[in-house]
Design a protein around this motif. Structure first.
Motif, PDB file in Angstrom:
ATOM      1  N   TYR A 156       1.100  -4.952  13.141  1.00  0.00           N
ATOM      2  CA  TYR A 156       0.477  -5.980  12.312  1.00  0.00           C
ATOM      3  C   TYR A 156       0.304  -7.293  13.079  1.00  0.00           C
ATOM      4  O   TYR A 156      -0.776  -7.876  13.100  1.00  0.00           O
ATOM      5  CB  TYR A 156       1.351  -6.196  11.071  1.00  0.00           C
ATOM      6  CG  TYR A 156       0.819  -7.187  10.072  1.00  0.00           C
ATOM      7  CD1 TYR A 156       0.009  -6.770   9.022  1.00  0.00           C
ATOM      8  CD2 TYR A 156       1.142  -8.542  10.157  1.00  0.00           C
ATOM      9  CE1 TYR A 156      -0.465  -7.669   8.083  1.00  0.00           C
ATOM     10  CE2 TYR A 156       0.675  -9.452   9.227  1.00  0.00           C
ATOM     11  CZ  TYR A 156      -0.131  -9.017   8.191  1.00  0.00           C
ATOM     12  OH  TYR A 156      -0.597  -9.908   7.267  1.00  0.00           O
ATOM     13  N   ASN A 201       0.804  -1.223   0.000  1.00  0.00           N
ATOM     14  CA  ASN A 201       0.000   0.000   0.000  1.00  0.00           C
ATOM     15  C   ASN A 201       0.835   1.270   0.000  1.00  0.00           C
ATOM     16  O   ASN A 201       1.685   1.458   0.875  1.00  0.00           O
ATOM     17  CB  ASN A 201      -0.894   0.018   1.252  1.00  0.00           C
ATOM     18  CG  ASN A 201      -1.933  -1.086   1.239  1.00  0.00           C
ATOM     19  OD1 ASN A 201      -2.947  -0.995   0.565  1.00  0.00           O
ATOM     20  ND2 ASN A 201      -1.678  -2.158   1.980  1.00  0.00           N
ATOM     21  N   LEU A 261      -2.517  -2.361  10.350  1.00  0.00           N
ATOM     22  CA  LEU A 261      -1.627  -2.978   9.348  1.00  0.00           C
ATOM     23  C   LEU A 261      -0.214  -2.402   9.412  1.00  0.00           C
ATOM     24  O   LEU A 261       0.671  -2.840   8.684  1.00  0.00           O
ATOM     25  CB  LEU A 261      -2.184  -2.747   7.930  1.00  0.00           C
ATOM     26  CG  LEU A 261      -3.446  -3.516   7.550  1.00  0.00           C
ATOM     27  CD1 LEU A 261      -3.938  -3.075   6.170  1.00  0.00           C
ATOM     28  CD2 LEU A 261      -3.190  -5.014   7.546  1.00  0.00           C
ATOM     29  N   SER A 262      -0.007  -1.420  10.280  1.00  0.00           N
ATOM     30  CA  SER A 262       1.278  -0.721  10.283  1.00  0.00           C
ATOM     31  C   SER A 262       2.390  -1.582  10.864  1.00  0.00           C
ATOM     32  O   SER A 262       2.144  -2.463  11.696  1.00  0.00           O
ATOM     33  CB  SER A 262       1.177   0.567  11.096  1.00  0.00           C
ATOM     34  OG  SER A 262       0.266   1.438  10.471  1.00  0.00           O
ATOM     35  N   ALA A 263       3.606  -1.274  10.411  1.00  0.00           N
ATOM     36  CA  ALA A 263       4.785  -1.978  10.917  1.00  0.00           C
ATOM     37  C   ALA A 263       4.795  -1.888  12.436  1.00  0.00           C
ATOM     38  O   ALA A 263       4.598  -0.827  13.008  1.00  0.00           O
ATOM     39  CB  ALA A 263       6.042  -1.347  10.336  1.00  0.00           C
ATOM     40  N   ALA A 269      -9.135  -2.949   8.208  1.00  0.00           N
ATOM     41  CA  ALA A 269      -7.846  -3.148   7.535  1.00  0.00           C
ATOM     42  C   ALA A 269      -8.065  -3.241   6.029  1.00  0.00           C
ATOM     43  O   ALA A 269      -7.410  -2.546   5.241  1.00  0.00           O
ATOM     44  CB  ALA A 269      -7.162  -4.413   8.060  1.00  0.00           C
ATOM     45  N   GLU A 270      -8.992  -4.098   5.629  1.00  0.00           N
ATOM     46  CA  GLU A 270      -9.264  -4.251   4.201  1.00  0.00           C
ATOM     47  C   GLU A 270      -9.829  -2.951   3.617  1.00  0.00           C
ATOM     48  O   GLU A 270      -9.475  -2.536   2.509  1.00  0.00           O
ATOM     49  CB  GLU A 270     -10.234  -5.419   3.967  1.00  0.00           C
ATOM     50  CG  GLU A 270      -9.611  -6.758   4.335  1.00  0.00           C
ATOM     51  CD  GLU A 270     -10.534  -7.945   4.093  1.00  0.00           C
ATOM     52  OE1 GLU A 270     -11.597  -7.767   3.468  1.00  0.00           O
ATOM     53  OE2 GLU A 270     -10.179  -9.056   4.534  1.00  0.00           O
ATOM     54  N   THR A 274      -5.526   1.418   8.888  1.00  0.00           N
ATOM     55  CA  THR A 274      -4.136   1.773   8.597  1.00  0.00           C
ATOM     56  C   THR A 274      -3.258   1.442   9.799  1.00  0.00           C
ATOM     57  O   THR A 274      -2.164   0.896   9.667  1.00  0.00           O
ATOM     58  CB  THR A 274      -4.044   3.268   8.257  1.00  0.00           C
ATOM     59  OG1 THR A 274      -4.927   3.538   7.168  1.00  0.00           O
ATOM     60  CG2 THR A 274      -2.630   3.665   7.870  1.00  0.00           C
ATOM     61  N   SER A 297      -7.353  -0.199   2.683  1.00  0.00           N
ATOM     62  CA  SER A 297      -6.690  -0.449   1.405  1.00  0.00           C
ATOM     63  C   SER A 297      -7.673  -0.300   0.242  1.00  0.00           C
ATOM     64  O   SER A 297      -7.367   0.325  -0.775  1.00  0.00           O
ATOM     65  CB  SER A 297      -6.084  -1.849   1.443  1.00  0.00           C
ATOM     66  OG  SER A 297      -5.476  -2.190   0.228  1.00  0.00           O
ATOM     67  N   PHE A 345      -0.412  -6.864   3.276  1.00  0.00           N
ATOM     68  CA  PHE A 345      -1.294  -7.913   3.824  1.00  0.00           C
ATOM     69  C   PHE A 345      -1.857  -8.702   2.640  1.00  0.00           C
ATOM     70  O   PHE A 345      -1.909  -8.182   1.516  1.00  0.00           O
ATOM     71  CB  PHE A 345      -2.395  -7.332   4.723  1.00  0.00           C
ATOM     72  CG  PHE A 345      -3.523  -6.632   3.998  1.00  0.00           C
ATOM     73  CD1 PHE A 345      -3.345  -5.388   3.413  1.00  0.00           C
ATOM     74  CD2 PHE A 345      -4.788  -7.228   3.908  1.00  0.00           C
ATOM     75  CE1 PHE A 345      -4.394  -4.746   2.753  1.00  0.00           C
ATOM     76  CE2 PHE A 345      -5.840  -6.597   3.248  1.00  0.00           C
ATOM     77  CZ  PHE A 345      -5.634  -5.350   2.667  1.00  0.00           C
ATOM     78  N   TYR A 384      -3.655  -7.359  13.228  1.00  0.00           N
ATOM     79  CA  TYR A 384      -4.191  -8.017  12.038  1.00  0.00           C
ATOM     80  C   TYR A 384      -3.956  -9.523  12.072  1.00  0.00           C
ATOM     81  O   TYR A 384      -4.870 -10.322  11.869  1.00  0.00           O
ATOM     82  CB  TYR A 384      -3.595  -7.413  10.762  1.00  0.00           C
ATOM     83  CG  TYR A 384      -4.222  -7.979   9.514  1.00  0.00           C
ATOM     84  CD1 TYR A 384      -5.475  -7.546   9.097  1.00  0.00           C
ATOM     85  CD2 TYR A 384      -3.593  -8.991   8.803  1.00  0.00           C
ATOM     86  CE1 TYR A 384      -6.073  -8.090   7.972  1.00  0.00           C
ATOM     87  CE2 TYR A 384      -4.189  -9.537   7.682  1.00  0.00           C
ATOM     88  CZ  TYR A 384      -5.426  -9.086   7.270  1.00  0.00           C
ATOM     89  OH  TYR A 384      -6.024  -9.635   6.174  1.00  0.00           O
ATOM     90  N   ASP A 433       5.648   2.944   4.851  1.00  0.00           N
ATOM     91  CA  ASP A 433       5.292   1.734   5.566  1.00  0.00           C
ATOM     92  C   ASP A 433       4.240   1.096   4.659  1.00  0.00           C
ATOM     93  O   ASP A 433       3.124   1.580   4.565  1.00  0.00           O
ATOM     94  CB  ASP A 433       4.710   2.090   6.940  1.00  0.00           C
ATOM     95  CG  ASP A 433       4.206   0.864   7.669  1.00  0.00           C
ATOM     96  OD1 ASP A 433       4.239  -0.238   7.076  1.00  0.00           O
ATOM     97  OD2 ASP A 433       3.784   1.000   8.828  1.00  0.00           O
ATOM     98  N   ARG A 439       2.519  -1.547   4.634  1.00  0.00           N
ATOM     99  CA  ARG A 439       1.340  -2.247   5.194  1.00  0.00           C
ATOM    100  C   ARG A 439       0.927  -3.455   4.330  1.00  0.00           C
ATOM    101  O   ARG A 439      -0.224  -3.593   3.939  1.00  0.00           O
ATOM    102  CB  ARG A 439       0.167  -1.259   5.357  1.00  0.00           C
ATOM    103  CG  ARG A 439       0.410  -0.257   6.468  1.00  0.00           C
ATOM    104  CD  ARG A 439      -0.640   0.830   6.483  1.00  0.00           C
ATOM    105  NE  ARG A 439      -0.407   1.797   5.438  1.00  0.00           N
ATOM    106  CZ  ARG A 439      -1.302   2.126   4.498  1.00  0.00           C
ATOM    107  NH1 ARG A 439      -2.488   1.557   4.485  1.00  0.00           N
ATOM    108  NH2 ARG A 439      -0.997   3.023   3.567  1.00  0.00           N
ATOM    109  N   SER A 493     -13.308  -6.879   1.425  1.00  0.00           N
ATOM    110  CA  SER A 493     -13.422  -7.884   0.365  1.00  0.00           C
ATOM    111  C   SER A 493     -13.645  -9.305   0.863  1.00  0.00           C
ATOM    112  O   SER A 493     -14.324 -10.091   0.207  1.00  0.00           O
ATOM    113  CB  SER A 493     -12.169  -7.864  -0.494  1.00  0.00           C
ATOM    114  OG  SER A 493     -11.859  -6.551  -0.872  1.00  0.00           O
TER     115      SER A 493
END
Lengths: 485, 494
Positions: B374, A89, B369-371, B319-320, B366, B323, A282, B378, A278, A280, B212
């Motif tokens: 995660y 992303n 899912l971040s470093a 999370a989905e 966001t 994105s 997945f 997630y 970053d 992200r 999704s």
């Protein structure tokens, strides 16, 4: 012959790893049916999926998967039967989805090996870390308008393979040979056309240096998007020297992304904003894990063409070529095929000499690729036949070849048109020899009295008298017989 | 004769077949009802011209003996999350201003091919994010049912416009999407049937994506039979959606009336929440009794990870979404707010284009899912999801369906829970577990609460066993005999 940079504190070794982005040869994109041809008008090869319209979904292109597997097998690498597409992303105007679909934790191809032929005749094994598939982004055009940026999405979604080497390369030269070797393998496989100038292949170069003899890896920098073999080599040279200077001056090397500026011959850091992401990652919930059956892989394995390493070994053993000549001939599949056609049923070494000598020379001069050669391989073979049966001499053959290259005519036709057939009729040559001896009694005596060198003068006279058509060996033999030289 | 708009979808189909009325007459009646019911704000876009064209085409087909099936000539409403060719598609968001797709979603195309007549695009929570239909850029939808003192209530969400349209008698069927309960909870709040099929049963192609791995299209109708008919016209494998299941579509209406004798119905104690209103618990017990009376056997089962479903859902779905919603960047379509630089334009466009709830979820997504986060969020949520699915798989070794309440309350007033997102999220506590496991589930109107507002019961079945789900739902419907209707949108009782 190791490549070391000498500094005040001693010698430094360079450690290099390459990430090669190779565009997969495919009519359609990785996740959409849109076309991929190079050079089409802006935004003419864009599907709803590539433009990331609301509600659009990616569907994997099976042919691209096959191409990636084929490449993995060509790199003698492990094929992972289970692999996963993830989303990387980040926001950019030419990335319509706001993410790139790529493989991350579970790529389709694992570890492999590539063998490099070094100029000193040695070989070097370079490890492949992985190969994964991903989609390309579009293009931002900043030069079309003073205030605005235009977006071309033709490349958006085009299938790429990223081939990651282990940090096994130790010099700019090795990196160059590695890149050429990968390109050669991909071209043999037909999985990437390797046209770096069109952007279908480019490399990210990871460089670090360490004191010679040390095993520890130091901080590396990554030089992004280098688009020729020469630039890759230059970029490494400059970056390694920069790092050595930094260490020698008591400084540090920071892990960062840099750009190579070929005009200024330097690398410089990208702006932090350009890479500080970053991502992200997945797993992409729009795609199921990619599952291959063993039978699929075996079927693809059976379809592999003979690759450069095997071909080279065969050329050495079957044709008796030197490793060097064989290496030169197999570098491009077209050259190897050309050679084999020309050499078929003939003196292979002679054929190799003509391909790597006269043909390469003429092609170089004309700026042509072997595929565009005005002399087809069968015609070169015909020329070799004319020499083998003594119709023309080797000396004459060079002139005939030049004529062939210029006009594209058949060698036999050129020889017949110009009446270049060698005179091999003993009686005819004997008559000329007898006449020349008779006309030059003093020189003849000279030879008879032991001046062997003077016989060369007689050969020249006979050749002159026959417009160079007399068989030189027969002329020589007859003169020696008559003059007792 | 009953007003045409009061007919069930099945009844309307029979009437069309018998020649009692034409599709055009039926459609005109619905268009009139739409106009009369505008106070509900159920539609973002009405498409009367398209509706009449399609109705006339349907009549022509029927006259030629070529009627396509039970949906031919039936007017329906389409949630404005489905892309419709040539018709504004908004997802309830400012950011899709003026977006008119050049393509038709697979589900709405399937319905069109079955002869269904599109009346318009229904209102929804922005990007389907909400449980009350109060986050739409096009304003809140009103529940046709009124609270004490005539108070305006929410219809539930996110498919609130579709639910209000069906409950309010504007049409006999509508399609919605369900990510964590967005069909079932509004069905419960408005006293209608709402069904979410197995994940993969309907194509997601052309549906504006929220999450999704969870999004599924499904029908909202006034009867179980209608839901079965409508799903039959929506479902089917679609090569354009990699997650669409390559399996045949059965006749969902088959065996609808065969009853539940011998059927095993699971009751999970974990659905007995602390502080659950007594009338919800009583209705649940009533549901068990109804099924038992018809010969079903109720069996206690354990779904041990149920309590983690909602928190895990609120990690996975955002999370989905974070994105999926990245593509709304002002570059290619919809709203663009100019800026000094590309980043400025992104910020201005997305800041203005997205409402509070959408922004909240993008931020949550966001973040998880971040470093560095995660693994804690997630990845952990995905593990929980696996455990929830395993709970269900084990329960379904013992039972055919599970019975639970649909929602922990009846409809609440517009404006309530607005300042408390977590209270709002709790609306989906009973519907989210089935979503996380991708299972088919249905809400059936079963009773009224103390204020006279509808309450639903919820059934969950094995993957792709919608036939059993409909059969159990039909038995529940039969026993409940729910025939209460909201007051007519124009005033007086219907």
């Amino acid at each position: 012959m190791s490549y070391l940079i000498s500094g005040e504190s001693g010698d430094w070794e360079v450690v290099i790893g390459l990430e090669i982005h190779a565009q997969i040869v495919s009519q359609a994109k990785l996740f959409s049916g849109a076309a991929t041809a190079f050079g089409a008008g802006p935004n003419t090869q864009v599907s709803l999926v590539d433009a990331a319209m609301p509600g659009m979904l990616p569907v994997i292109n099976e042919y691209c998967v096959e191409q990636a597997v084929k490449t993995g097998l060509g790199l003698k690498a492990k094929i992972n039967l289970h692999s996963v597409f993830e989303r990387k992303n980040y926001f950019y105007a030419d990335l319509p989805q706001g993410y790139q679909i790529s493989q991350y934790a579970e790529p389709i191809v694992g570890e492999g090996t590539v063998v490099l032929d070094m100029p000193d005749g040695e070989t070097r094994d370079i490890g492949i870390e992985r190969l994964h598939m991903e989609q390309d982004a579009g293009k931002s055009l900043h030069d079309q308008d003073p205030k605005r940026t235009f977006i071309d999405l033709n490349r958006s979604g085009v299938a790429l393979m990223e081939i990651v080497s282990k940090p096994d390369l130790r010099s700019p030269e090795e990196a160059g040979i590695y890149l050429r070797k990968i390109r050669s393998i991909l071209r043999y496989l037909g999985t990437c056309d390797g046209n770096m100038e069109q952007g279908s292949m480019r490399a990210d170069v990871n460089v670090s240096v360490r004191p010679a003899g040390s095993d520890a890896l130091r901080t590396r920098t990554e030089i992004k998007n280098v688009n020729s073999v020469r630039f890759v080599m230059q970029a490494i040279e400059h970056e390694a020297e920069r790092q050595v200077e930094a260490y020698e001056a008591g400084g540090e090397v920071v892990q960062e992304t840099r750009l190579f500026d070929a005009a200024k011959n330097e690398t410089r850091p990208m702006r932090a904003k350009e890479y500080a992401h970053d991502y992200r990652y997945f797993p992409d919930p729009d795609l199921l894990p990619l599952v291959l059956a063993d039978e699929d892989v075996e079927r693809i394995r059976k379809s592999l063409p003979e690759l450069p390493d095997d071909k080279k070994a065969r050329f050495v053993s079957d044709y008796g070529l030197s490793a060097y000549d064989a290496g030169v001939l197999v570098a491009e599949r077209e050259t190897a095929d050309y050679f084999e056609t020309a050499a078929k049923g003939r003196d292979a070494k002679q054929a190799a000499n003509w391909v790597t000598g006269n043909l390469f020379g003429a092609l170089n001069k004309a700026g042509k690729a072997i595929a565009e050669s005005p002399v087809p391989p069968g015609a070169l073979g015909g020329l070799l036949d004319l020499m083998a049966d003594d119709t023309i001499s080797g000396r004459m053959a060079k002139d005939v070849f030049d004529e062939m290259f210029e006009t594209g005519k058949d060698p036999a036709a050129i020889v017949a048109d110009k009446g270049l057939e060698q005179i091999t009729d003993t009686g005819e040559i004997e008559a000329v020899v007898a006449r020349i001896i008779a006309e030059n009694p003093d020189q003849a005596d000279d030879v008879r009295s032991g001046n062997d060198k003077a016989i060369g003068w007689f050969v020249g006279q006979v050749m002159k008298a026959t417009q160079g058509k007399a068989n030189p060996k027969m002329v020589n033999d007859l003169l020696r017989e008559k003059l007792g030289g | 004769m009953t007003a045409l708009t009061e007919l069930s979808l099945a009844e309307a189909g029979k009437g069309l077949e018998a020649g009692d009325f034409t599709a055009e007459e039926l459609t005109r009646a619905c268009i009139e009802a739409l106009e009369g019911g505008r106070d509900l704000n159920a539609f973002i876009t009405e498409t009367p011209d398209i509706a009449l064209d399609r109705a006339k085409a349907s009549d022509a087909r029927r006259a030629g003996g070529k009627a396509a099936g039970p949906m031919d000539g039936i007017p329906i409403a389409i949630k404005d999350l489905f892309c419709t060719e040539g018709v504004l598609t908004t997802a309830g968001s400012h950011i899709l201003d003026g977006f008119t797709p050049t393509y038709e979603s697979t589900v709405s195309a399937n319905l069109k091919d079955s002869g269904a007549v599109m009346l318009g695009k229904t209102n929804l929570d922005e990007f389907a994010m909400g449980s009350a239909n109060v986050t739409s850029y096009y304003g809140p939808v009103k529940n046709p049912w009124k609270g004490p003192g005539g108070k305006d209530l929410v219809p539930g969400g996110s498919s609130g416009g579709s639910a209000a349209a069906v409950a309010g008698g504007l049409c006999s069927g509508a399609i919605g999407t369900d990510t964590g309960g967005s069909i079932r909870q509004p069905a419960s709040f408005t006293g209608i049937v709402g069904m979410k099929p197995t994940y993969g049963r309907c194509s997601r192609w052309g549906i504006v994506a929220f999450a999704s791995s969870l999004d599924q299209a499904g029908p909202l109708t006034r009867s179980v039979e209608d839901a079965a008919i409508m799903l039959g016209a929506m479902a089917g494998h679609d090569a354009k959606d990699s997650t669409s299941a390559p399996i045949d579509v059965p006749d969902f209406s088959a065996g609808l009336k065969e009853g539940v004798k011998g059927m095993k119905v699971g009751i999970a104690k974990e659905y007995n929440l602390d502080g659950m209103p007594g009338e919800i618990e009583a209705l649940w017990q009533q549901g068990m009794d109804w099924l038992k009376d018809q010969g079903a056997e109720c069996i206690d089962v354990s779904l041990a990870h149920t309590k983690y479903a909602l928190p895990a859902y609120y990690i996975v779905a955002p999370a989905e979404a974070s994105s999926n919603l990245a593509r709304y960047d002002g570059v290619r379509y919809g709203l663009r707010v100019e800026g000094e630089s590309l980043d400025d334009m992104y910020e201005a466009t997305r800041g203005e284009g997205f409402g509070d709830e959408v922004r909240r979820r993008i931020l949550i997504g966001t973040y998880v899912l971040s470093a560095g986060y995660y693994d804690a969020y997630y990845r952990q949520a995905q593990k929980v999801r696996t455990l929830i699915a395993k709970d269900f798989t084990e329960a379904f070794e013992q039972v055919d369906v599970l019975l639970t309440p649909t929602a922990p309350s009846a409809a609440f007033a517009i404006g309530d829970k607005m300042d408390d997102p977590v209270a709002m999220y709790l609306n989906d506590v009973f519907t989210v577990p089935a979503s996380m496991a991708g299972l088919p589930a249905i809400s059936v109107p079963a009773g009224l609460d103390g204020d006279g507002l509808p309450l639903g019961l919820h059934l969950i079945a094995k993957p792709f066993d919608e036939v059993t789900l409909f059969r159990a739902a039909s038995a529940l419907e039969e026993a409940a005999g729910f025939d209460a209707r909201p007051p007519s949108p124009k005033g007086g009782a219907s």
